[in-house]
Design an enzyme around this catalytic site. Structure first.
Site, PDB file in Angstrom:
ATOM      1  N   GLY A   1      17.026  -6.679  42.202  1.00 23.20           N
ATOM      2  CA  GLY A   1      16.161  -7.564  42.994  1.00 23.20           C
ATOM      3  C   GLY A   1      14.761  -6.967  42.924  1.00 23.20           C
ATOM      4  O   GLY A   1      14.558  -5.795  43.245  1.00 23.20           O
TER       5      GLY A   1
ATOM      6  N   GLY B   1      11.866  -8.621  44.142  1.00 23.35           N
ATOM      7  CA  GLY B   1      10.967  -9.422  44.954  1.00 23.35           C
ATOM      8  C   GLY B   1      10.048  -8.532  45.774  1.00 23.35           C
ATOM      9  O   GLY B   1       9.581  -7.487  45.297  1.00 23.35           O
TER      10      GLY B   1
ATOM     11  N   ARG C   1      19.254 -14.458  60.256  1.00 28.18           N
ATOM     12  CA  ARG C   1      19.750 -13.719  59.081  1.00 28.18           C
ATOM     13  C   ARG C   1      21.096 -14.286  58.634  1.00 28.18           C
ATOM     14  O   ARG C   1      21.394 -14.354  57.444  1.00 28.18           O
ATOM     15  CB  ARG C   1      19.906 -12.232  59.410  1.00 28.18           C
ATOM     16  CG  ARG C   1      18.610 -11.496  59.744  1.00 28.18           C
ATOM     17  CD  ARG C   1      18.937 -10.039  60.036  1.00 28.18           C
ATOM     18  NE  ARG C   1      17.773  -9.247  60.384  1.00 28.18           N
ATOM     19  CZ  ARG C   1      17.360  -9.010  61.630  1.00 28.18           C
ATOM     20  NH1 ARG C   1      18.017  -9.522  62.648  1.00 28.18           N
ATOM     21  NH2 ARG C   1      16.304  -8.244  61.855  1.00 28.18           N
TER      22      ARG C   1
ATOM     23  N   ASN D   1      20.490  -9.352  53.378  1.00 32.36           N
ATOM     24  CA  ASN D   1      21.028  -9.861  54.656  1.00 32.36           C
ATOM     25  C   ASN D   1      22.020 -11.000  54.474  1.00 32.36           C
ATOM     26  O   ASN D   1      21.962 -11.674  53.446  1.00 32.36           O
ATOM     27  CB  ASN D   1      19.856 -10.366  55.511  1.00 32.36           C
ATOM     28  CG  ASN D   1      19.242  -9.276  56.352  1.00 32.36           C
ATOM     29  OD1 ASN D   1      19.946  -8.420  56.883  1.00 32.36           O
ATOM     30  ND2 ASN D   1      17.921  -9.309  56.501  1.00 32.36           N
TER      31      ASN D   1
ATOM     32  N   HIS E   1      23.043  -5.201  62.168  1.00 27.84           N
ATOM     33  CA  HIS E   1      21.615  -5.498  62.014  1.00 27.84           C
ATOM     34  C   HIS E   1      21.384  -6.967  62.355  1.00 27.84           C
ATOM     35  O   HIS E   1      21.174  -7.806  61.479  1.00 27.84           O
ATOM     36  CB  HIS E   1      21.199  -5.194  60.577  1.00 27.84           C
ATOM     37  CG  HIS E   1      19.733  -5.394  60.328  1.00 27.84           C
ATOM     38  ND1 HIS E   1      18.755  -4.765  61.035  1.00 27.84           N
ATOM     39  CD2 HIS E   1      19.083  -6.189  59.427  1.00 27.84           C
ATOM     40  CE1 HIS E   1      17.568  -5.136  60.588  1.00 27.84           C
ATOM     41  NE2 HIS E   1      17.748  -6.006  59.616  1.00 27.84           N
TER      42      HIS E   1
HETATM   43  N1  LIG Z   1      18.531  -4.722  55.754  1.00 25.08           N
HETATM   44  C1  LIG Z   1      17.321  -4.890  56.246  1.00 25.08           C
HETATM   45  O1  LIG Z   1      16.920  -4.180  57.172  1.00 25.08           O
HETATM   46  C2  LIG Z   1      16.417  -5.918  55.664  1.00 25.08           C
HETATM   47  C3  LIG Z   1      16.909  -6.858  54.803  1.00 25.08           C
HETATM   48  N2  LIG Z   1      16.100  -7.779  54.197  1.00 25.08           N
HETATM   49  C4  LIG Z   1      16.723  -8.682  53.246  1.00 25.08           C
HETATM   50  O2  LIG Z   1      16.456  -8.192  51.920  1.00 25.08           O
HETATM   51  C5  LIG Z   1      16.573  -9.275  50.993  1.00 25.08           C
HETATM   52  C6  LIG Z   1      15.394  -9.258  50.024  1.00 25.08           C
HETATM   53  O3  LIG Z   1      14.183  -9.485  50.714  1.00 25.08           O
HETATM   54  P1  LIG Z   1      12.818  -9.703  49.891  1.00 25.08           P
HETATM   55  O4  LIG Z   1      12.681  -8.674  48.842  1.00 25.08           O
HETATM   56  O5  LIG Z   1      11.742  -9.895  50.881  1.00 25.08           O
HETATM   57  O6  LIG Z   1      13.138 -11.119  49.194  1.00 25.08           O
HETATM   58  P2  LIG Z   1      12.457 -11.752  47.881  1.00 25.08           P
HETATM   59  O7  LIG Z   1      12.800 -13.194  47.898  1.00 25.08           O
HETATM   60  O8  LIG Z   1      11.041 -11.368  47.799  1.00 25.08           O
HETATM   61  O9  LIG Z   1      13.228 -11.031  46.671  1.00 25.08           O
HETATM   62  C7  LIG Z   1      14.556 -11.292  46.361  1.00 25.08           C
HETATM   63  C8  LIG Z   1      14.699 -11.256  44.851  1.00 25.08           C
HETATM   64  O10 LIG Z   1      16.069 -11.399  44.526  1.00 25.08           O
HETATM   65  C9  LIG Z   1      16.104 -12.086  43.290  1.00 25.08           C
HETATM   66  N3  LIG Z   1      17.460 -12.615  43.074  1.00 25.08           N
HETATM   67  C10 LIG Z   1      18.015 -13.739  43.584  1.00 25.08           C
HETATM   68  N4  LIG Z   1      19.266 -13.858  43.124  1.00 25.08           N
HETATM   69  C11 LIG Z   1      19.511 -12.785  42.332  1.00 25.08           C
HETATM   70  C12 LIG Z   1      20.619 -12.355  41.567  1.00 25.08           C
HETATM   71  N5  LIG Z   1      21.767 -13.053  41.540  1.00 25.08           N
HETATM   72  N6  LIG Z   1      20.507 -11.198  40.880  1.00 25.08           N
HETATM   73  C13 LIG Z   1      19.367 -10.488  40.893  1.00 25.08           C
HETATM   74  N7  LIG Z   1      18.279 -10.853  41.583  1.00 25.08           N
HETATM   75  C14 LIG Z   1      18.359 -11.999  42.287  1.00 25.08           C
HETATM   76  C15 LIG Z   1      15.037 -13.149  43.426  1.00 25.08           C
HETATM   77  O11 LIG Z   1      14.666 -13.655  42.141  1.00 25.08           O
HETATM   78  C16 LIG Z   1      13.945 -12.378  44.130  1.00 25.08           C
HETATM   79  O12 LIG Z   1      13.017 -11.819  43.207  1.00 25.08           O
HETATM   80  C17 LIG Z   1      16.696 -10.544  51.852  1.00 25.08           C
HETATM   81  O13 LIG Z   1      18.054 -10.932  51.931  1.00 25.08           O
HETATM   82  C18 LIG Z   1      16.212 -10.101  53.223  1.00 25.08           C
HETATM   83  O14 LIG Z   1      16.743 -10.856  54.280  1.00 25.08           O
HETATM   84  C19 LIG Z   1      14.765  -7.802  54.465  1.00 25.08           C
HETATM   85  C20 LIG Z   1      14.210  -6.880  55.328  1.00 25.08           C
HETATM   86  C21 LIG Z   1      14.997  -5.889  56.003  1.00 25.08           C
HETATM   87  O1  LIG Z   2      14.401 -10.250  59.835  1.00 25.82           O
HETATM   88  C1  LIG Z   2      14.663 -10.440  58.620  1.00 25.82           C
HETATM   89  O2  LIG Z   2      15.011 -11.512  58.151  1.00 25.82           O
HETATM   90  C2  LIG Z   2      14.537  -9.263  57.704  1.00 25.82           C
HETATM   91  C3  LIG Z   2      15.130  -8.096  58.360  1.00 25.82           C
HETATM   92  O3  LIG Z   2      16.327  -7.920  58.392  1.00 25.82           O
HETATM   93  C4  LIG Z   2      14.249  -7.238  59.137  1.00 25.82           C
HETATM   94  O4  LIG Z   2      13.030  -7.237  58.934  1.00 25.82           O
HETATM   95  O5  LIG Z   2      14.779  -6.538  60.003  1.00 25.82           O
END
Ligand SMILES: NC(=O)C1=CN([C@@H]2O[C@H](COP(=O)(O)OP(=O)(O)OC[C@H]3O[C@@H](n4cnc5c(N)ncnc54)[C@H](O)[C@@H]3O)[C@@H](O)[C@H]2O)C=CC1
Ligand SMILES: O=C([O-])CC(=O)C(=O)O
Length: 320
Positions: free
Chosen positions: A10, A12, A89, A121, A176
């Protein structure tokens, strides 16, 4: 000795930030992977071109081919979709579960010895599914959330107490989501537990309660401000702290979504708990004493995650 290899699945907002941070810290050679052709290659080249200025010695590449993650020591997974305002989420579960299947299979085929940190998430259910799909040992697959939630709590506390964040410790456990459990008794300023600081009159219970709630809503607060996606700087920094603990065998005591088998009355279940992370992966799950109220909050959070895991099993029969 060859540099460690770090695969970012990923590329992004978080993936790109992870690559930049890992490069600045010279944690190893970095491979950015994504299905969106051009994005991982473009980000890799852009960061590589910052190398001469930042004086970074690390190879940086981008790919859409899982073969290029071969032999990775660490895989950090952000593949999938992020939420937008008005979504929870949990709304991401169906679409991101399918992504975890392809990612799990890719890691199993090309980087089966990696330490895997899931960020996608809804976190606790996705890391559970990723471990199942990949078949990697449970102690080598964990999820990032507790470090981020605790960092948010620490930031808000340092503002309230007007002290350096370095002197603030915090523990946020559980899933989370809205039911996460910021543990005030185990969170301190200069070693003084938060309830004692209320007794000392440094803050009030009302202010502390508001900070706890702001921590629980921390992700949504950023989503509401950005409007186009969710947080990425603090999530990336948090996952890098976990990756560094593994690569440098630091034996850090960090909260993460770990496979809990026996502790906390759980039976092979992923949820946020204190862990020790070192060269062995998640080397230990630390079972802390909780009072009745803390245990009730933790159990409620576990139940919320159990509901999400049940939904995963319903969607994909191979997980049942
Ligand atoms: N665990 C945590 O504390 C947090 C979790 N997140 C989660 O992290 C994830 C990513 O967030 P961002 O980077 O902001 O999203 P983003 O949308 O900027 O990046 C996600 C990337 O995944 C790629 N992607 C989609 N399907 C794919 C596949 N099958 N194989 C490989 N790549 C694929 C997309 O093309 C995109 O570039 C989200 O699910 C978000 O909710 C975000 C913040 C905190
Ligand atoms: O809130 C969201 O969707 C992304 C996340 O998990 C965080 O920032 O804690």
């Amino acid at each position: 000795m060859a540099r460690p290899k770090i695969a970012l699945i990923g590329s992004g907002m978080i993936g790109g930030t992870l690559a930049h941070l890992a490069a600045l810290k010279e944690l190893g050679d970095i491979v950015l992977f994504d299905i969106a052709d051009g994005v991982p290659q473009g980000k890799a080249l852009d960061i590589a071109e910052s190398g001469p200025v930042e004086r970074i010695d690390a190879a940086m590449s981008g790919t859409t081919d899982y073969a290029d993650i071969a032999g990775a020591d660490v895989c950090i997974v952000t593949a999938g979709v992020a939420r937008k305002p008005g979504m929870s989420r949990d709304d991401l579960l169906g679409i991101n579960l399918k992504v975890m299947k392809s990612v799990g299979e890719g890691i199993a085929a090309h980087a089966p010895n990696a330490f895997v940190i899931c960020i996608t998430n809804p976190l606790d259910a996705m890391v559970w599914a990723l471990q199942k799909f990949s078949g990697l040992p449970a102690h080598k697959v964990c999820g990032m959330a507790g470090v981020l939630d605790s960092a948010r709590f620490r930031h808000f506390l340092s503002e309230e107490f007007e002290v350096s964040m370095r002197d603030v410790t915090a523990f946020v456990l559980g899933g989370h989501g809205d039911t996460m459990v910021p543990l005030t008794r185990y969170s301190t300023v200069g070693g003084i537990p938060l309830p004692d600081l209320v007794d000392m009159g440094w803050t009030t219970q009302e202010k502390l309660d508001a900070i706890v709630q702001r921590t629980r809503d921390g992700g949504a607060e950023i989503v509401g401000l950005l409007k186009t996606g969710s947080a990425y700087y603090a999530p990336a920094a948090s996952a890098i702290e976990m990756a560094e603990a593994y690569l440098k065998d630091q034996k850090r005591l960090l909260p993460c979504a770990a496979h809990v088998d026996g502790a906390y009355g759980l039976d092979g279940f992923y949820v946020g708990v204190p862990t020790v992370i070192g060269a062995g992966g998640v080397e230990r799950v630390v079972e802390i004493n909780m009072n009745k109220d803390e245990k009730a909050m933790f159990d409620k959070s576990v139940d919320a995650v159990k509901g999400l895991v049940a939904a995963c099993k319903e969607i994909d029969g191979s997980l049942a």
